[in-house]
Design a protein around this motif. Structure first.
Motif, PDB file in Angstrom:
ATOM      1  N   TYR A   4      -2.654   3.108  -3.745  1.00  0.00           N
ATOM      2  CA  TYR A   4      -1.408   2.880  -4.312  1.00  0.00           C
ATOM      3  C   TYR A   4      -0.669   1.731  -3.619  1.00  0.00           C
ATOM      4  O   TYR A   4      -0.040   0.723  -4.081  1.00  0.00           O
ATOM      5  N   LEU A   5      -0.505   1.790  -2.145  1.00  0.00           N
ATOM      6  CA  LEU A   5       0.106   0.865  -1.338  1.00  0.00           C
ATOM      7  C   LEU A   5      -0.584  -0.577  -1.452  1.00  0.00           C
ATOM      8  O   LEU A   5      -0.062  -1.451  -1.446  1.00  0.00           O
TER       9      LEU A   5
ATOM     10  N   LEU B 146       9.930   3.339  -3.880  1.00  0.00           N
ATOM     11  CA  LEU B 146       8.477   2.830  -3.492  1.00  0.00           C
ATOM     12  C   LEU B 146       7.645   4.257  -3.373  1.00  0.00           C
ATOM     13  O   LEU B 146       6.345   4.292  -3.712  1.00  0.00           O
ATOM     14  N   ALA B 147       8.390   5.117  -2.648  1.00  0.00           N
ATOM     15  CA  ALA B 147       7.645   6.602  -2.461  1.00  0.00           C
ATOM     16  C   ALA B 147       7.458   7.280  -3.653  1.00  0.00           C
ATOM     17  O   ALA B 147       6.741   8.467  -3.546  1.00  0.00           O
TER      18      ALA B 147
ATOM     19  N   VAL C 231       3.940   8.664  -4.984  1.00  0.00           N
ATOM     20  CA  VAL C 231       3.455   9.456  -3.511  1.00  0.00           C
ATOM     21  C   VAL C 231       3.997  10.971  -3.729  1.00  0.00           C
ATOM     22  O   VAL C 231       3.339  12.053  -3.607  1.00  0.00           O
TER      23      VAL C 231
ATOM     24  N   VAL D 288       2.483   5.704   6.357  1.00  0.00           N
ATOM     25  CA  VAL D 288       2.435   4.488   5.838  1.00  0.00           C
ATOM     26  C   VAL D 288       2.023   3.576   6.629  1.00  0.00           C
ATOM     27  O   VAL D 288       1.189   2.520   6.124  1.00  0.00           O
TER      28      VAL D 288
ATOM     29  N   PRO E 127       6.682  -1.658   6.124  1.00  0.00           N
ATOM     30  CA  PRO E 127       6.762  -0.890   4.637  1.00  0.00           C
ATOM     31  C   PRO E 127       8.027  -0.755   3.979  1.00  0.00           C
ATOM     32  O   PRO E 127       8.193  -0.399   2.917  1.00  0.00           O
TER      33      PRO E 127
ATOM     34  N   LYS F 284       9.932  -2.997   2.707  1.00  0.00           N
ATOM     35  CA  LYS F 284      10.406  -3.912   1.587  1.00  0.00           C
ATOM     36  C   LYS F 284       9.674  -3.442   0.293  1.00  0.00           C
ATOM     37  O   LYS F 284       8.430  -2.935   0.284  1.00  0.00           O
TER      38      LYS F 284
ATOM     39  N   ASP G 276      14.546   7.073  -0.464  1.00  0.00           N
ATOM     40  CA  ASP G 276      13.276   6.925  -0.615  1.00  0.00           C
ATOM     41  C   ASP G 276      12.525   7.270   0.597  1.00  0.00           C
ATOM     42  O   ASP G 276      12.790   6.591   1.591  1.00  0.00           O
ATOM     43  N   ARG G 277      11.144   7.916   0.597  1.00  0.00           N
ATOM     44  CA  ARG G 277      10.695   8.239   1.724  1.00  0.00           C
ATOM     45  C   ARG G 277       9.656   7.366   2.363  1.00  0.00           C
ATOM     46  O   ARG G 277       8.944   7.831   3.229  1.00  0.00           O
ATOM     47  N   ILE G 278       9.553   6.117   1.864  1.00  0.00           N
ATOM     48  CA  ILE G 278       8.925   4.956   2.493  1.00  0.00           C
ATOM     49  C   ILE G 278       9.766   3.990   3.108  1.00  0.00           C
ATOM     50  O   ILE G 278       9.755   3.794   4.233  1.00  0.00           O
ATOM     51  N   THR G 279      10.780   3.810   2.544  1.00  0.00           N
ATOM     52  CA  THR G 279      11.843   2.454   2.718  1.00  0.00           C
ATOM     53  C   THR G 279      13.076   2.952   3.247  1.00  0.00           C
ATOM     54  O   THR G 279      13.744   2.144   3.873  1.00  0.00           O
TER      55      THR G 279
END
Ligand SMILES: [Zn+2]
Lengths: 447, 277
Positions: free
Chosen positions: A137-138, A226-227, A230, A396, A409, A411, B158-161
């Motif tokens: 996905y990333l 973004l997440a 997932v 990530v 990660p 942006k 958000d759990r990534i950004t």
């Protein structure tokens, strides 16, 4: 397992915001305290509204001066007041959450958010398939624009061709330079799943499963979400099928305003010599003030697991798998493993970049974690804990690094360059750097 | 033609205290609400928040269904999110099913032909914000965002950004008291078969109230909202004889500040002794 009562203790200051920030128009600083002004009380003293509005419009307005000029004590017109680390001047004060009777508490949403992050991290760490999904996905997110352009080129403006899964497959192969058709097929499945669509359905011509060129191009472009793919992969496709429904978290009991103060938080960044230092740029100091719960503050709250959602009957609809159930039933362990990873990275970072106060704080936290009583757990909640404590960013970053995509990660559509993260927030005590914000200990209350 | 006779009513009254913030969703933001994302339901006339009887009743039923292990076989909504409840399809099973007997079944389908179908025993009325309770006075004086409610801001991270998406949620603050609440449980004798089952199933109704206290009412329950407590309880029995004027006072089955203060196990015997026929 039914309901468990926990005692929550703040190990560092905890700020949970309301979205509101106080400015100089909202309150007065006087002899070490910040007074939030209640306009009803001001007008009850017979103040002329027009006159006040004019004073406020003057630019140099200060409640402190204004009240002094009228011999009104801030106490007389305050909604509430708190000890305040320094005169705010032009700096905003982030309001801390309280109930309608001005009693601070820890909202369930905050706790649940932190627990959810730990569970997502834990499942991702221990599930190779999930990690493989996240990786693909990333990669797709990094190359989304390229893939979109290729789709555009191949489709030659034909709308139907644009939405053809076979064409999407070709575009992925070309953009990612994949020789292996099977691997390209798995990427295609990942793309559809990340967009919440069924590839098989799309191939059968189901209109609802169609993926448009714009969907592909925008994949991962909104950094606020973004997440999400997932999380859906790990926890459930929508809120109704979400694993965290099983966990019922209560708002904490309230505590008194005595437990709150306005604290100073300074943004630290790496200076030219690689030291983590208070950020000052072009005469500007990156300070902020926040109403926080003091360290040592304790409140009770309860957690409950709704076992009904694991029952045979519920299973027909929800289908939680064993690893998901384990994550819920072994919640303290899950949270502590995540906390451990966060603490370790932060401690190393502070040591590498010569920030002794933070390093020391994380040393102590590590010792605390190693000696926790049964069933107790550490969480980082609210604002100021840093990007590491709010995300699954370490995993990530590993993925991005392994695939040589960079390591930033943050942006949307992932910018592979630029070191990350660049800053840390540091809470002050008595005028000196002391701790990161948001660390709390939860201990089950027996009997 | 089935012969149905009302033998008496059990009336449960009291107050409902919001132990945590309470969110029972209303219509999506109307102009008068000022654009709140998730408003609470308000009384059309007074504009004060209230608890619809249907919410209370629906939640108690689903908790009792689960407690008794009854299969949720009937679709209320087939598309996502799928909503299902339990309703007996078979007359013999229905006769033995406390949930269907207390809360009723929809009379549609083949049930029209059942000749031992009783109307639902239970009526649950809407519960308004107490007009007399000290809690309401305090709430009126507190600095609330909207009349009687707080608007809570939350940020989804958000759990990534770590980017935040703010959202808002209106709720009635913890400590608010709704009263009076009233539930009426009817005891029906159908075709002379007596009311012994109805009497015994009263305990299931009190069980459902207890289950509700351990669960939540309204939205955001798994995120802390909707914990309630029944307070200032009074359980009365009004027999047929009472309604016919042969007895001058209703019988007090139980009284107390909380559910645990009621002596539920004695209710059945007290009813049997005071049927008056
Ligand atoms: Zn039934």
């Amino acid at each position: 397992m039914g309901s468990t009562t926990y005692r929550l203790t703040c190990l560092s200051p905890v700020h949970i915001g309301t979205g509101q920030q106080w400015s100089k128009f909202d309150g007065a600083y006087h002899e070490g305290r910040w007074y939030v002004v209640d306009l009803d009380k001001v007008f009850a003293l017979g103040v002329d509204g027009n006159e006040l509005a004019q004073a406020m419009g003057s630019g140099a307005f200060s409640w402190t001066e204004w009240l002094r000029g009228r011999r009104i004590s801030p106490e007389q017109v305050a909604l509430y007041s708190l000890p305040c680390a320094q005169p705010p001047g032009e700096v905003y004060i982030r309001e801390g959450i309280k109930d309608v009777y001005l009693r601070p508490y820890i909202p369930a949403t905050t706790l649940k958010g932190a627990i959810r992050t730990a569970i997502v991290w834990y499942l991702l760490r221990h599930d190779e398939q999930a990690k493989a999904f996240a990786r693909r996905y990333l990669i797709l997110a990094v190359y989304a624009k390229d893939i979109g352009q290729i789709v555009n080129r191949l489709a030659k403006g034909n709308r139907q061709a644009e939405e053809d899964p076979q064409l999407h497959l070709r575009a992925i192969r070309e953009a990612l330079e994949l020789d292996d058709t099977q691997e390209a097929e798995v990427f295609l499945q990942t793309l559809y799943r990340a967009l919440g669509k069924h590839l098989e359905g799309a191939r059968r011509g189901d209109r609802h499963e169609r993926v448009r060129m714009r969907d592909i191009r925008d994949l991962g472009s909104d950094r606020r979400f973004l997440a999400l793919p997932v999380e859906r992969y790990l926890l459930g496709k929508d809120p109704n099928h979400d694993l965290l429904r099983v966990l019922q978290v209560g708002d904490s009991e309230t505590t008194s305003l005595e437990q709150m103060e306005v604290g100073l938080v300074w943004t630290y960044h790496l200076d030219s010599s690689g030291k983590l230092q208070p950020k000052r740029e072009q005469g500007m100091e990156y300070r902020s003030l926040a109403e926080w719960l003091k360290p040592e503050t304790g409140v009770r709250l309860s957690l409950r697991i709704d076992e009904n959602l694991f029952s045979e009957q519920a299973n027909k609809v929800l289908r939680f798998h064993e690893a998901q159930k384990q994550a819920i039933h072994r919640l303290p362990e899950v949270c502590n493993r995540y906390a451990q990873a966060v603490i370790e990275r932060q401690r190393t970072y502070a040591a590498q970049h010569h920030q002794p106060q933070l390093q020391e704080f994380y040393e102590r936290l590590r010792q605390k974690l190693n000696g926790l009583p049964d069933g107790a757990l550490l969480l980082n909640i609210g604002w100021g804990g840093g990007w590491e404590a709010k995300t699954v960013g370490d995993i990530v970053q590993e993925i991005l690094r392994d695939d040589q995509l960079g390591e930033n990660p943050q942006k949307g559509n992932i910018n592979p360059d630029a070191p990350f993260p660049e800053t840390r927030l540091v809470g002050y005590q008595g005028g000196a750097a002391a701790y990161p914000l948001g660390w709390v200990l939860l201990e089950p209350v027996r009997g | 033609m089935p012969n149905l006779m009302l033998k008496g009513k059990v009336i449960i009254t009291g107050a409902i205290e919001a132990v945590t913030g309470l969110h029972i969703g209303g219509a999506a933001a109307g102009l008068d609400i000022g654009g709140i994302d998730n408003p609470v339901i308000r009384h059309p006339v007074t504009r004060e928040p209230y608890i619809p009887g249907s919410s209370l009743r629906g939640k108690m039923r689903s908790l009792l269904d689960k407690h008794l292990g009854l299969e949720a076989n009937k679709f209320i909504q087939r598309r996502e999110p799928v909503v299902r409840v339990h309703e007996c399809d078979d007359e013999e099973k229905y006769l033995q099913c406390p949930a269907c007997q207390i809360f009723g079944v929809t009379p549609g389908d083949q049930r029209r032909d059942w000749n031992r179908l009783k109307p639902s025993r239970l009526i649950v009325r809407d519960v308004l914000l107490s007009q007399t309770h000290e809690a309401t006075r305090r709430l009126r004086e507190a600095k609330t965002d909207l009349p009687f409610t707080e608007v809570k801001w939350e940020a989804a991270i958000d759990r990534i950004t770590a980017a935040a998406v703010p959202r808002q949620n209106e709720r009635v603050p913890a400590g608010a008291v709704f009263s009076p609440f009233e539930m009426v449980y009817n005891l029906f004798d159908l075709n002379g078969t007596g009311i012994e089952n109805d009497i015994q199933w009263l305990t299931h109704l009190l069980k459902a109230m207890e289950l509700l206290e351990d669960d939540y009412l309204g939205g955001y329950g798994s995120r802390g909202a909707g914990k309630i407590a029944f307070r200032e309880l009074k359980v009365l029995f009004k027999s047929r004889a009472y309604y016919e004027g042969k007895v001058d006072k209703p019988i007090v089955l139980g009284e107390g500040d909380t559910l645990r203060d009621l002596n539920v196990s004695q209710f059945a015997e007290k009813i049997r002794q005071n049927l008056g026929d």
